[in-house]
Design a protein around this motif. Sequence first.
Motif, PDB file in Angstrom:
ATOM      1  N   GLY A  28      81.693  68.884   3.005  1.00 25.80           N
ATOM      2  CA  GLY A  28      83.051  68.902   3.524  1.00 25.80           C
ATOM      3  C   GLY A  28      83.335  67.865   4.583  1.00 25.80           C
ATOM      4  N   GLY A  29      82.635  66.724   4.521  1.00 23.08           N
ATOM      5  CA  GLY A  29      82.885  65.665   5.489  1.00 23.08           C
ATOM      6  C   GLY A  29      81.909  64.524   5.304  1.00 23.08           C
ATOM      7  N   PHE A  30      82.113  63.453   6.071  1.00 28.62           N
ATOM      8  CA  PHE A  30      81.255  62.277   5.935  1.00 28.62           C
ATOM      9  C   PHE A  30      80.026  62.422   6.837  1.00 28.62           C
ATOM     10  CE2 PHE A  30      85.258  60.586   4.343  1.00 28.62           C
ATOM     11  CZ  PHE A  30      84.813  59.947   3.200  1.00 28.62           C
ATOM     12  N   VAL A  31      78.916  62.692   6.206  1.00 22.87           N
ATOM     13  CA  VAL A  31      77.621  62.779   6.886  1.00 22.87           C
ATOM     14  C   VAL A  31      76.602  62.006   6.050  1.00 22.87           C
ATOM     15  CG1 VAL A  31      78.082  64.993   8.001  1.00 22.87           C
ATOM     16  CG2 VAL A  31      77.047  64.942   5.724  1.00 22.87           C
ATOM     17  N   GLU A  32      75.489  61.672   6.654  1.00 19.84           N
ATOM     18  CA  GLU A  32      74.461  60.938   5.920  1.00 19.84           C
ATOM     19  C   GLU A  32      73.768  61.852   4.906  1.00 19.84           C
ATOM     20  OE1 GLU A  32      71.733  58.723   8.269  1.00 19.84           O
ATOM     21  OE2 GLU A  32      73.298  57.560   9.281  1.00 19.84           O
ATOM     22  N   CYS A  33      73.618  61.333   3.696  1.00 21.67           N
ATOM     23  CA  CYS A  33      72.876  62.047   2.666  1.00 21.67           C
ATOM     24  C   CYS A  33      71.667  61.195   2.294  1.00 21.67           C
ATOM     25  CB  CYS A  33      73.745  62.288   1.436  1.00 21.67           C
ATOM     26  SG  CYS A  33      74.381  60.781   0.693  1.00 21.67           S
ATOM     27  N   GLY A  34      70.731  61.772   1.562  1.00 26.48           N
ATOM     28  CA  GLY A  34      69.575  60.987   1.167  1.00 26.48           C
ATOM     29  C   GLY A  34      68.501  61.833   0.535  1.00 26.48           C
ATOM     30  N   GLY A  35      67.359  61.232   0.347  1.00 25.91           N
ATOM     31  CA  GLY A  35      66.244  61.916  -0.287  1.00 25.91           C
ATOM     32  C   GLY A  35      65.101  60.952  -0.553  1.00 25.91           C
ATOM     33  N   LEU A  36      64.343  61.232  -1.595  1.00 30.09           N
ATOM     34  CA  LEU A  36      63.140  60.475  -1.900  1.00 30.09           C
ATOM     35  C   LEU A  36      63.284  59.683  -3.188  1.00 30.09           C
ATOM     36  CD1 LEU A  36      60.446  63.163  -1.011  1.00 30.09           C
ATOM     37  CD2 LEU A  36      61.399  61.368   0.455  1.00 30.09           C
ATOM     38  N   LEU A  37      62.597  58.544  -3.241  1.00 28.96           N
ATOM     39  CA  LEU A  37      62.555  57.696  -4.428  1.00 28.96           C
ATOM     40  C   LEU A  37      61.292  58.016  -5.220  1.00 28.96           C
ATOM     41  CD1 LEU A  37      63.413  54.297  -2.702  1.00 28.96           C
ATOM     42  CD2 LEU A  37      65.007  55.782  -3.942  1.00 28.96           C
ATOM     43  N   ILE A  38      61.451  58.149  -6.530  1.00 29.98           N
ATOM     44  CA  ILE A  38      60.330  58.430  -7.422  1.00 29.98           C
ATOM     45  C   ILE A  38      60.190  57.263  -8.392  1.00 29.98           C
ATOM     46  CG2 ILE A  38      59.351  60.045  -9.094  1.00 29.98           C
ATOM     47  CD1 ILE A  38      59.729  61.229  -6.312  1.00 29.98           C
ATOM     48  N   GLY A  39      58.964  56.845  -8.652  1.00 23.52           N
ATOM     49  CA  GLY A  39      58.776  55.745  -9.602  1.00 23.52           C
ATOM     50  C   GLY A  39      57.327  55.388  -9.750  1.00 23.52           C
ATOM     51  N   SER A  40      57.073  54.134 -10.098  1.00 29.62           N
ATOM     52  CA  SER A  40      55.710  53.684 -10.351  1.00 29.62           C
ATOM     53  C   SER A  40      55.472  52.349  -9.650  1.00 29.62           C
ATOM     54  CB  SER A  40      55.458  53.537 -11.855  1.00 29.62           C
ATOM     55  OG  SER A  40      56.372  52.615 -12.428  1.00 29.62           O
ATOM     56  N   PHE A  41      54.188  52.067  -9.411  1.00 32.25           N
ATOM     57  CA  PHE A  41      53.769  50.830  -8.760  1.00 32.25           C
ATOM     58  C   PHE A  41      52.642  50.229  -9.580  1.00 32.25           C
ATOM     59  CE2 PHE A  41      50.953  48.817  -5.456  1.00 32.25           C
ATOM     60  CZ  PHE A  41      51.781  47.732  -5.190  1.00 32.25           C
ATOM     61  N   ASP A  42      52.771  48.946  -9.933  1.00 34.93           N
ATOM     62  CA  ASP A  42      51.762  48.300 -10.777  1.00 34.93           C
ATOM     63  C   ASP A  42      50.907  47.295 -10.013  1.00 34.93           C
ATOM     64  OD1 ASP A  42      53.427  46.133 -10.392  1.00 34.93           O
ATOM     65  OD2 ASP A  42      53.991  45.914 -12.505  1.00 34.93           O
ATOM     66  N   GLY A  43      50.953  47.377  -8.690  1.00 33.86           N
ATOM     67  CA  GLY A  43      50.223  46.436  -7.856  1.00 33.86           C
ATOM     68  C   GLY A  43      51.114  45.355  -7.273  1.00 33.86           C
ATOM     69  N   VAL A  44      52.226  45.094  -7.929  1.00 35.48           N
ATOM     70  CA  VAL A  44      53.184  44.082  -7.482  1.00 35.48           C
ATOM     71  C   VAL A  44      54.600  44.641  -7.431  1.00 35.48           C
ATOM     72  CG1 VAL A  44      54.278  41.876  -8.080  1.00 35.48           C
ATOM     73  CG2 VAL A  44      51.805  42.138  -8.311  1.00 35.48           C
ATOM     74  N   ARG A  45      54.945  45.456  -8.415  1.00 38.99           N
ATOM     75  CA  ARG A  45      56.322  45.900  -8.610  1.00 38.99           C
ATOM     76  C   ARG A  45      56.470  47.395  -8.328  1.00 38.99           C
ATOM     77  NH1 ARG A  45      56.401  43.816 -12.681  1.00 38.99           N
ATOM     78  NH2 ARG A  45      57.664  41.956 -12.320  1.00 38.99           N
ATOM     79  N   GLN A 233      46.247  43.228 -10.013  1.00 41.44           N
ATOM     80  CA  GLN A 233      46.490  42.465  -8.794  1.00 41.44           C
ATOM     81  C   GLN A 233      47.197  43.381  -7.801  1.00 41.44           C
ATOM     82  OE1 GLN A 233      49.415  39.272  -9.302  1.00 41.44           O
ATOM     83  NE2 GLN A 233      50.145  40.236 -11.171  1.00 41.44           N
ATOM     84  N   VAL A 234      47.293  42.945  -6.558  1.00 43.03           N
ATOM     85  CA  VAL A 234      47.944  43.774  -5.548  1.00 43.03           C
ATOM     86  C   VAL A 234      48.603  42.864  -4.519  1.00 43.03           C
ATOM     87  CG1 VAL A 234      45.881  43.952  -4.089  1.00 43.03           C
ATOM     88  CG2 VAL A 234      47.627  45.758  -4.005  1.00 43.03           C
ATOM     89  N   VAL A 235      49.763  43.280  -4.015  1.00 40.07           N
ATOM     90  CA  VAL A 235      50.482  42.475  -3.024  1.00 40.07           C
ATOM     91  C   VAL A 235      49.746  42.507  -1.687  1.00 40.07           C
ATOM     92  CG1 VAL A 235      52.783  42.634  -4.044  1.00 40.07           C
ATOM     93  CG2 VAL A 235      51.984  44.448  -2.527  1.00 40.07           C
TER      94      VAL A 235
END
Length: 299
Positions: A28-45, A233-235
Amino acid sequence: MEYPIVQAPAVLLGEFVDASRNFLEHRGGFVECGGLLIGSFDGVRCSVENFILDDQAISTPTSIVFSAEVFERAQAVTSTEGRGNGNRGKEILGTWHGHPPGHAQYSSTDEATLFQEQMRIRTDDPGLALSPRVHVIIPNYGLDVDDLRVFTMQVRAEYVIGSLTYSLSQNFAFLEEEILHSIRGGTSLGLLVSRSQGGEPLSLERYHPKQFLKGEEGKISIVGLWKHFPHSQVVNEFEKVFFENYYQKTRMEKFIYARVLQGPAEKCPSVEWYDCRRSASELSSITTFVELDMEVTGG
């Protein structure tokens, strides 16, 4: 490559907007929203493939505090998805949250409360870190994805990696077998110890506070570390997290490093041996955060 590449599909960015809009309507108003990112990592990306909205977050117009529940939901997802057939599955890649209009720079509050990967520098077991953390900030309370910004942690010290100053001995071949045996047993990080300070490593020890204490007491001579990355490889910035953690525990500016990379699925990991040197003096702040580009895929 120094920093990770961050990718996300265009359709997912649209879902960020929908989730943010629904959250704002519910609150019911402008407040910060958010959460967590889910995904994969291949060493670079870092490939952002999904996200979790924290609908239990404590939100104000200028701040957000995530609930414990959102981390439980994320752990449930990442512990079950894609674990079969040798697939490591999904990981928590970082966070996302909305900021007020015109504000997409991270705040000191964000740095203190959301960017928790700084603890990796001090933790007893940095081997639990599976990927760099990335943080997406979306202005206009999550509605302006065209102006989003992405940040990741930078270790401020520099590390120079070079060839060993002496040729590999028969002992190194034995150590490589021991390292591979440890990896098969589920370990990804360990210590190299020697009979003499600065000499060739003769055996492995756990990366554990008790071993560092033995080193301080002179019961063992710690000369370096080994680290397994399940990628080809890895960054550099992610690798530096483990170097800096080691330095904070030993204060050794020069040490031996065994980097273990995972080749094609049908082959064993490869072990590469290096001399490593920390080239920076003490800094008032060990880490900072730098901005990355977001690569949007799929139109």
